[in-house]
Design a protein around this motif. Structure first.
Motif, PDB file in Angstrom:
ATOM      1  N   TRP A  61       0.823  -1.201   0.000  1.00 16.71           N
ATOM      2  CA  TRP A  61       0.000   0.000   0.000  1.00 16.71           C
ATOM      3  C   TRP A  61       0.864   1.261   0.000  1.00 16.71           C
ATOM      4  O   TRP A  61       0.530   2.254  -0.654  1.00 16.71           O
ATOM      5  CB  TRP A  61      -0.938  -0.005   1.206  1.00 16.71           C
ATOM      6  N   ALA A  62       1.974   1.212   0.735  1.00 15.75           N
ATOM      7  CA  ALA A  62       2.878   2.366   0.757  1.00 15.75           C
ATOM      8  C   ALA A  62       3.483   2.605  -0.620  1.00 15.75           C
ATOM      9  O   ALA A  62       3.612   3.750  -1.074  1.00 15.75           O
ATOM     10  CB  ALA A  62       3.982   2.144   1.793  1.00 15.75           C
ATOM     11  N   LEU A  63       3.843   1.531  -1.309  1.00 16.41           N
ATOM     12  CA  LEU A  63       4.421   1.654  -2.636  1.00 16.41           C
ATOM     13  C   LEU A  63       3.410   2.206  -3.636  1.00 16.41           C
ATOM     14  O   LEU A  63       3.733   3.066  -4.468  1.00 16.41           O
ATOM     15  CB  LEU A  63       4.933   0.288  -3.099  1.00 16.41           C
ATOM     16  N   LEU A  64       2.174   1.741  -3.547  1.00 17.84           N
ATOM     17  CA  LEU A  64       1.127   2.264  -4.422  1.00 17.84           C
ATOM     18  C   LEU A  64       0.892   3.754  -4.146  1.00 17.84           C
ATOM     19  O   LEU A  64       0.731   4.552  -5.079  1.00 17.84           O
ATOM     20  CB  LEU A  64      -0.168   1.479  -4.209  1.00 17.84           C
ATOM     21  N   ALA A  65       0.887   4.122  -2.872  1.00 11.62           N
ATOM     22  CA  ALA A  65       0.701   5.528  -2.517  1.00 11.62           C
ATOM     23  C   ALA A  65       1.839   6.383  -3.055  1.00 11.62           C
ATOM     24  O   ALA A  65       1.621   7.480  -3.594  1.00 11.62           O
ATOM     25  CB  ALA A  65       0.606   5.677  -0.992  1.00 11.62           C
ATOM     26  N   LEU A  66       3.066   5.875  -2.939  1.00  7.98           N
ATOM     27  CA  LEU A  66       4.234   6.610  -3.425  1.00  7.98           C
ATOM     28  C   LEU A  66       4.156   6.827  -4.936  1.00  7.98           C
ATOM     29  O   LEU A  66       4.408   7.926  -5.434  1.00  7.98           O
ATOM     30  CB  LEU A  66       5.505   5.834  -3.066  1.00  7.98           C
ATOM     31  N   LEU A  82       1.486   6.896  -6.830  1.00  7.50           N
ATOM     32  CA  LEU A  82       0.431   7.861  -7.123  1.00  7.50           C
ATOM     33  C   LEU A  82       0.870   9.285  -6.778  1.00  7.50           C
ATOM     34  O   LEU A  82       0.632  10.222  -7.538  1.00  7.50           O
ATOM     35  CB  LEU A  82      -0.839   7.499  -6.351  1.00  7.50           C
ATOM     36  N   MET A  83       1.531   9.448  -5.624  1.00  9.63           N
ATOM     37  CA  MET A  83       1.956  10.788  -5.201  1.00  9.63           C
ATOM     38  C   MET A  83       2.943  11.400  -6.185  1.00  9.63           C
ATOM     39  O   MET A  83       2.794  12.557  -6.601  1.00  9.63           O
ATOM     40  CB  MET A  83       2.595  10.720  -3.812  1.00  9.63           C
ATOM     41  N   TRP A  84       3.967  10.640  -6.553  1.00 12.70           N
ATOM     42  CA  TRP A  84       4.970  11.175  -7.459  1.00 12.70           C
ATOM     43  C   TRP A  84       4.451  11.276  -8.895  1.00 12.70           C
ATOM     44  O   TRP A  84       4.879  12.136  -9.651  1.00 12.70           O
ATOM     45  CB  TRP A  84       6.242  10.341  -7.385  1.00 12.70           C
ATOM     46  N   GLY A  85       3.519  10.398  -9.287  1.00 15.29           N
ATOM     47  CA  GLY A  85       2.942  10.506 -10.615  1.00 15.29           C
ATOM     48  C   GLY A  85       2.059  11.733 -10.747  1.00 15.29           C
ATOM     49  O   GLY A  85       2.181  12.515 -11.696  1.00 15.29           O
ATOM     50  N   VAL A  86       1.169  11.943  -9.776  1.00 15.05           N
ATOM     51  CA  VAL A  86       0.256  13.090  -9.805  1.00 15.05           C
ATOM     52  C   VAL A  86       1.019  14.410  -9.645  1.00 15.05           C
ATOM     53  O   VAL A  86       0.560  15.465 -10.096  1.00 15.05           O
ATOM     54  CB  VAL A  86      -0.811  12.936  -8.697  1.00 15.05           C
ATOM     55  N   ASN A  87       2.200  14.366  -9.047  1.00 15.47           N
ATOM     56  CA  ASN A  87       2.957  15.593  -8.845  1.00 15.47           C
ATOM     57  C   ASN A  87       3.296  16.302 -10.155  1.00 15.47           C
ATOM     58  O   ASN A  87       3.390  17.534 -10.190  1.00 15.47           O
ATOM     59  CB  ASN A  87       4.252  15.286  -8.073  1.00 15.47           C
ATOM     60  N   ASN A 103       4.752  15.995  -2.130  1.00 14.30           N
ATOM     61  CA  ASN A 103       5.937  15.679  -2.929  1.00 14.30           C
ATOM     62  C   ASN A 103       7.218  15.715  -2.109  1.00 14.30           C
ATOM     63  O   ASN A 103       8.012  14.780  -2.131  1.00 14.30           O
ATOM     64  CB  ASN A 103       6.033  16.649  -4.109  1.00 14.30           C
ATOM     65  N   TYR A 104       7.422  16.822  -1.367  1.00 15.70           N
ATOM     66  CA  TYR A 104       8.645  16.944  -0.572  1.00 15.70           C
ATOM     67  C   TYR A 104       8.497  16.382   0.836  1.00 15.70           C
ATOM     68  O   TYR A 104       9.478  16.274   1.560  1.00 15.70           O
ATOM     69  CB  TYR A 104       9.069  18.413  -0.476  1.00 15.70           C
ATOM     70  N   GLY A 105       7.280  16.039   1.212  1.00 17.68           N
ATOM     71  CA  GLY A 105       7.065  15.579   2.577  1.00 17.68           C
ATOM     72  C   GLY A 105       6.732  14.115   2.676  1.00 17.68           C
ATOM     73  O   GLY A 105       7.628  13.269   2.834  1.00 17.68           O
ATOM     74  N   VAL A 106       5.462  13.771   2.560  1.00 17.41           N
ATOM     75  CA  VAL A 106       5.013  12.396   2.799  1.00 17.41           C
ATOM     76  C   VAL A 106       5.695  11.405   1.865  1.00 17.41           C
ATOM     77  O   VAL A 106       6.147  10.331   2.289  1.00 17.41           O
ATOM     78  CB  VAL A 106       3.473  12.310   2.650  1.00 17.41           C
ATOM     79  N   ALA A 107       5.804  11.760   0.572  1.00 19.88           N
ATOM     80  CA  ALA A 107       6.406  10.831  -0.389  1.00 19.88           C
ATOM     81  C   ALA A 107       7.859  10.533  -0.033  1.00 19.88           C
ATOM     82  O   ALA A 107       8.326   9.388  -0.136  1.00 19.88           O
ATOM     83  CB  ALA A 107       6.305  11.392  -1.808  1.00 19.88           C
ATOM     84  N   GLN A 108       8.604  11.552   0.378  1.00 18.35           N
ATOM     85  CA  GLN A 108      10.005  11.335   0.763  1.00 18.35           C
ATOM     86  C   GLN A 108      10.103  10.420   1.978  1.00 18.35           C
ATOM     87  O   GLN A 108      10.967   9.534   2.044  1.00 18.35           O
ATOM     88  CB  GLN A 108      10.677  12.676   1.062  1.00 18.35           C
TER      89      GLN A 108
END
Length: 301
Positions: free
Chosen positions: A8-13, A15-20, A224-229
């Motif tokens: 789930w963390a990988l899927l979230a990552l 999505l976060m970096w893709g949508v960025n 982008n700079y917070g949760v994803a990192q």
């Protein structure tokens, strides 16, 4: 294998970096590139600094480490983050994402040219695939009366810097954690970007910012700079190479698809074919070989 939480963390990552990518494009409709990058980078780095310091990690580098952090920040922060934002300004955000994620191919090529790493048949396949993808996107930009082929140069320069910075980071030695080193690179880099923005771009007027712009800025700082990192560094030590490779391959696809809904970009057939070739190229250099899978299986037993 990875557990459900990591999945789930990988899927979230992804999505976060893709949508960025389309979120950056949305911001650039009202804000100039350097001010956008300087503000989100600085605030995001401060957010990360506070979070990591609260966990009890040592935050202050040794005297000898400052020069190394600044040196690593040139390609990893000033190179990648600055050149890529100009690329997003010139190109469709999905197309910029596709070109940005040619980074693994540059990493392998730079490693072979300057660090003595071996060129394998897989690398040759990756170079051909990446070359076809770049050719497709460049062809479309040159065909269009409003095309911006200079944006392709910005993004390829950014991918080159990211690849070089990755190799340099792997070979650096620190007493600090990689997360803390990254925070300091972002803080130092944001100072330089702020200086460039003040010198080269007109001052923005925050009172005129629209709600979508504020949303995209908050996304850049906290996601982008917070949760994803935090997700990435939290998983980096335990993530299987094949899984991280699949995540990297999916980000340009997510960026291209989400751009349709966020900024109204309609991908052309060249974009879809280029995504396929970039994914094949990344798979060629990142997915483990049969021998590597067999060795890891034997080690696990």
């Amino acid at each position: 294998m990875i557990n459900r939480r990591q999945l789930w963390a990988l899927l979230a990552l992804t999505l976060m970096w893709g949508v960025n990518w389309p979120m950056m494009k949305l911001s650039l409709q009202e804000l100039t590139p350097l001010y956008f990058r300087a503000s989100t980078m600085l605030l995001g780095a401060l957010w990360l600094f506070a979070y990591v310091a609260r966990r009890g990690e040592r935050m202050w580098p040794a005297r000898a480490e400052w020069a190394t952090i600044a040196w690593l920040g040139l390609p990893n922060v000033l190179g990648w983050h600055t050149l890529s934002i100009f690329g997003v300004k010139e190109l469709a955000s999905g197309r910029a994402a596709i070109l940005g994620f040619t980074m693994p191919i540059f990493t392998v090529l730079i490693g072979a040219a300057f660090f003595g790493e071996r060129i394998t048949p897989r690398v040759r396949v990756a170079v051909v695939c990446a070359g076809i993808a770049i050719g497709l996107l460049l062809w479309h930009e040159l065909q269009s009366l409003s095309g911006r082929p200079v944006g392709i140069a910005w993004m390829l320069g950014a991918a080159f810097c990211w690849g070089l910075g990755t190799l340099m980071f792997r070979r650096a030695h620190f007493t600090l954690s990689p997360m803390v080193v990254t925070v300091w690179m972002l803080l130092l880099g944001s100072g330089v970007v702020w200086a460039l923005a003040l010198a080269l771009e007109p001052l923005p007027a925050p009172s005129t910012f629209s709600i979508p712009l504020w949303i995209s800025l908050v996304y850049g700082v906290f996601i982008n700079y917070g949760v994803a990192q935090l997700i990435w560094f939290g998983m980096a030590r335990d993530l299987p190479p094949a899984t991280s490779a699949m995540s990297v391959m999916a980000i340009p696809l997510v960026g291209t698809l989400s751009a349709t809904f966020i900024v109204g970009e309609v991908p052309h057939w060249q974009d879809w074919v280029a995504i396929g070739f970039v994914m094949m190229a990344i798979a060629s250099v990142l997915l483990p070989t049969r021998t590597q899978r067999a060795s890891s299986g034997s080690a696990a037993q």
